[in-house]
Design an enzyme around this catalytic site. Structure first.
Site, mmCIF file in Angstrom:
data_model
loop_
_atom_site.group_PDB
_atom_site.id
_atom_site.type_symbol
_atom_site.label_atom_id
_atom_site.label_comp_id
_atom_site.label_asym_id
_atom_site.label_seq_id
_atom_site.Cartn_x
_atom_site.Cartn_y
_atom_site.Cartn_z
ATOM 1 N N HIS A 1 0.827 -1.220 0.000
ATOM 2 C CA HIS A 1 0.000 0.000 0.000
ATOM 3 C C HIS A 1 0.855 1.262 0.000
ATOM 4 O O HIS A 1 2.030 1.249 0.370
ATOM 5 C CB HIS A 1 -0.931 0.003 1.211
ATOM 6 C CG HIS A 1 -0.199 0.040 2.527
ATOM 7 N ND1 HIS A 1 0.353 1.180 3.055
ATOM 8 C CD2 HIS A 1 0.092 -0.946 3.415
ATOM 9 C CE1 HIS A 1 0.935 0.919 4.201
ATOM 10 N NE2 HIS A 1 0.801 -0.386 4.439
ATOM 11 N N SER B 1 1.066 5.412 4.645
ATOM 12 C CA SER B 1 -0.038 5.691 5.569
ATOM 13 C C SER B 1 0.383 6.793 6.547
ATOM 14 O O SER B 1 1.563 7.147 6.638
ATOM 15 C CB SER B 1 -0.430 4.432 6.351
ATOM 16 O OG SER B 1 0.553 4.147 7.340
ATOM 17 N N TRP C 1 0.604 6.641 9.736
ATOM 18 C CA TRP C 1 1.546 6.156 10.751
ATOM 19 C C TRP C 1 2.889 5.763 10.160
ATOM 20 O O TRP C 1 3.887 5.746 10.868
ATOM 21 C CB TRP C 1 0.921 5.015 11.548
ATOM 22 C CG TRP C 1 -0.044 5.513 12.591
ATOM 23 C CD1 TRP C 1 -0.479 6.808 12.758
ATOM 24 C CD2 TRP C 1 -0.696 4.745 13.606
ATOM 25 N NE1 TRP C 1 -1.363 6.893 13.797
ATOM 26 C CE2 TRP C 1 -1.516 5.631 14.345
ATOM 27 C CE3 TRP C 1 -0.676 3.404 13.953
ATOM 28 C CZ2 TRP C 1 -2.297 5.222 15.414
ATOM 29 C CZ3 TRP C 1 -1.458 2.974 15.008
ATOM 30 C CH2 TRP C 1 -2.256 3.871 15.733
ATOM 31 N N ASN C 2 2.942 5.444 8.860
ATOM 32 C CA ASN C 2 4.243 5.312 8.201
ATOM 33 C C ASN C 2 4.987 6.640 8.308
ATOM 34 O O ASN C 2 6.165 6.689 8.670
ATOM 35 C CB ASN C 2 4.091 4.961 6.713
ATOM 36 C CG ASN C 2 3.613 3.547 6.464
ATOM 37 O OD1 ASN C 2 2.869 3.305 5.513
ATOM 38 N ND2 ASN C 2 4.040 2.600 7.281
ATOM 39 N N ARG D 1 -6.001 0.958 4.431
ATOM 40 C CA ARG D 1 -4.916 1.532 3.628
ATOM 41 C C ARG D 1 -4.606 0.687 2.391
ATOM 42 O O ARG D 1 -4.243 1.219 1.342
ATOM 43 C CB ARG D 1 -3.662 1.745 4.475
ATOM 44 C CG ARG D 1 -3.117 0.514 5.183
ATOM 45 C CD ARG D 1 -2.096 0.946 6.235
ATOM 46 N NE ARG D 1 -1.445 -0.167 6.926
ATOM 47 C CZ ARG D 1 -1.946 -0.801 7.991
ATOM 48 N NH1 ARG D 1 -3.137 -0.451 8.469
ATOM 49 N NH2 ARG D 1 -1.268 -1.769 8.585
ATOM 50 N N GLU E 1 -1.567 -6.925 7.675
ATOM 51 C CA GLU E 1 -0.202 -6.686 8.159
ATOM 52 C C GLU E 1 0.077 -7.548 9.388
ATOM 53 O O GLU E 1 -0.844 -8.032 10.057
ATOM 54 C CB GLU E 1 -0.055 -5.192 8.493
ATOM 55 C CG GLU E 1 1.276 -4.757 9.097
ATOM 56 C CD GLU E 1 2.474 -5.058 8.219
ATOM 57 O OE1 GLU E 1 2.742 -6.258 7.948
ATOM 58 O OE2 GLU E 1 3.165 -4.113 7.813
ATOM 59 N N LYS F 1 8.468 4.338 16.806
ATOM 60 C CA LYS F 1 9.582 3.389 16.758
ATOM 61 C C LYS F 1 10.835 3.926 17.448
ATOM 62 O O LYS F 1 11.552 3.179 18.120
ATOM 63 C CB LYS F 1 9.876 3.013 15.308
ATOM 64 C CG LYS F 1 8.742 2.244 14.651
ATOM 65 C CD LYS F 1 8.930 2.095 13.155
ATOM 66 C CE LYS F 1 7.706 1.440 12.522
ATOM 67 N NZ LYS F 1 7.791 1.376 11.048
ATOM 68 N N ARG G 1 12.583 -6.764 11.934
ATOM 69 C CA ARG G 1 13.193 -7.342 10.746
ATOM 70 C C ARG G 1 13.494 -8.840 10.822
ATOM 71 O O ARG G 1 13.678 -9.475 9.789
ATOM 72 C CB ARG G 1 14.493 -6.585 10.427
ATOM 73 C CG ARG G 1 14.263 -5.167 9.948
ATOM 74 C CD ARG G 1 13.707 -5.171 8.541
ATOM 75 N NE ARG G 1 13.322 -3.839 8.096
ATOM 76 C CZ ARG G 1 12.078 -3.444 7.910
ATOM 77 N NH1 ARG G 1 11.091 -4.286 8.147
ATOM 78 N NH2 ARG G 1 11.796 -2.230 7.495
ATOM 79 N N HIS H 1 0.665 -5.572 2.573
ATOM 80 C CA HIS H 1 1.472 -4.821 3.536
ATOM 81 C C HIS H 1 2.926 -5.297 3.538
ATOM 82 O O HIS H 1 3.229 -6.389 3.038
ATOM 83 C CB HIS H 1 0.864 -4.976 4.926
ATOM 84 C CG HIS H 1 -0.587 -4.619 4.958
ATOM 85 N ND1 HIS H 1 -1.041 -3.371 5.298
ATOM 86 C CD2 HIS H 1 -1.695 -5.348 4.648
ATOM 87 C CE1 HIS H 1 -2.361 -3.337 5.208
ATOM 88 N NE2 HIS H 1 -2.781 -4.538 4.818
#
Length: 203
Positions: A6, A9, A11-12, A55, A81, A92, A109, A151
């Site tokens: 996507h 967003s 929050w990204n 999203r 997601e 983060k 990761r 996602h």
């Protein structure tokens, strides 16, 4: 087959863990989705899959608008997601100050590290890959061209399966927002498995 994360967003942009929280696209995210659709105009899809999160759904709608045609859409939570548990909604960088950068890197990761009350990438793969095999793969075997809009982590888990990515290479597997990844795939009857002829990232 095309896999597409996507567009950006809210929050990204704010550097927050999103997970299963419904967060809208930013204006940049909508632009990314439209651009992806324009890049895909030379392709013809028969069906599209997306998650149950807004999203991804909005991205797909904008992609189809830009492509100039619509296809049947299947929405399923198996493509959602990765669930980030207690980290959802948190910044983060702030979490890194609390738990340390290395721990946050592992949560984000690695394949097996599970955030508090959340999913590891391995957990995510346990729902995405069976769904891929039981539904999306059937369309591919039947000769359909498939678009999957989902996602970062749900797509990472599918790409691990498709490309046989080893666990130690997972931290380097990045999926940018709004960037189509196109696979030319075929079903090998003798080996009874999906194989990739080529892969291209549209920019």
């Amino acid at each position: 087959m095309c896999l597409l994360r996507h567009g950006e967003s809210l929050w990204n942009r704010e550097n927050r863990f999103t997970g299963w929280v419904d967060v809208p696209l930013t204006d940049k995210g909508r632009e990314e989705a439209i651009r992806a659709g324009l890049l895909l105009r030379g392709y013809r899809f028969d069906v599209a899959y997306t998650s149950r999160l807004e999203r991804a759904i909005e991205t797909l709608e904008l992609v189809m608008l830009a492509m100039g045609y619509r296809v049947p859409v299947i929405k399923d939570e198996h493509l959602n997601e990765r669930h980030y548990g207690d980290l959802q909604g948190l910044n983060k960088d702030e979490i890194a100050k609390t738990y340390g950068e290395e721990q946050v890197r592992l949560w984000r990761r690695s394949f097996r590290a599970r955030p508090p009350n959340g999913e590891s990438l391995e957990d995510t793969q346990r729902r995405t890959v069976p769904f891929f095999k039981n539904t999306i793969l059937l369309d591919l075997v039947n000769g359909k061209n498939v678009l999957v809009v989902a996602h970062g982590n749900s797509l990472r888990s599918i790409i691990m399966y498709l490309e046989d990515v080893p666990e130690d290479k997972v931290p380097q597997l990045e999926i940018p927002t709004g960037q189509p990844i196109v696979y030319d795939v075929y079903w090998d009857q003798e080996a009874h498995m999906l194989k990739i002829r080529s892969k291209s990232v549209l920019r």
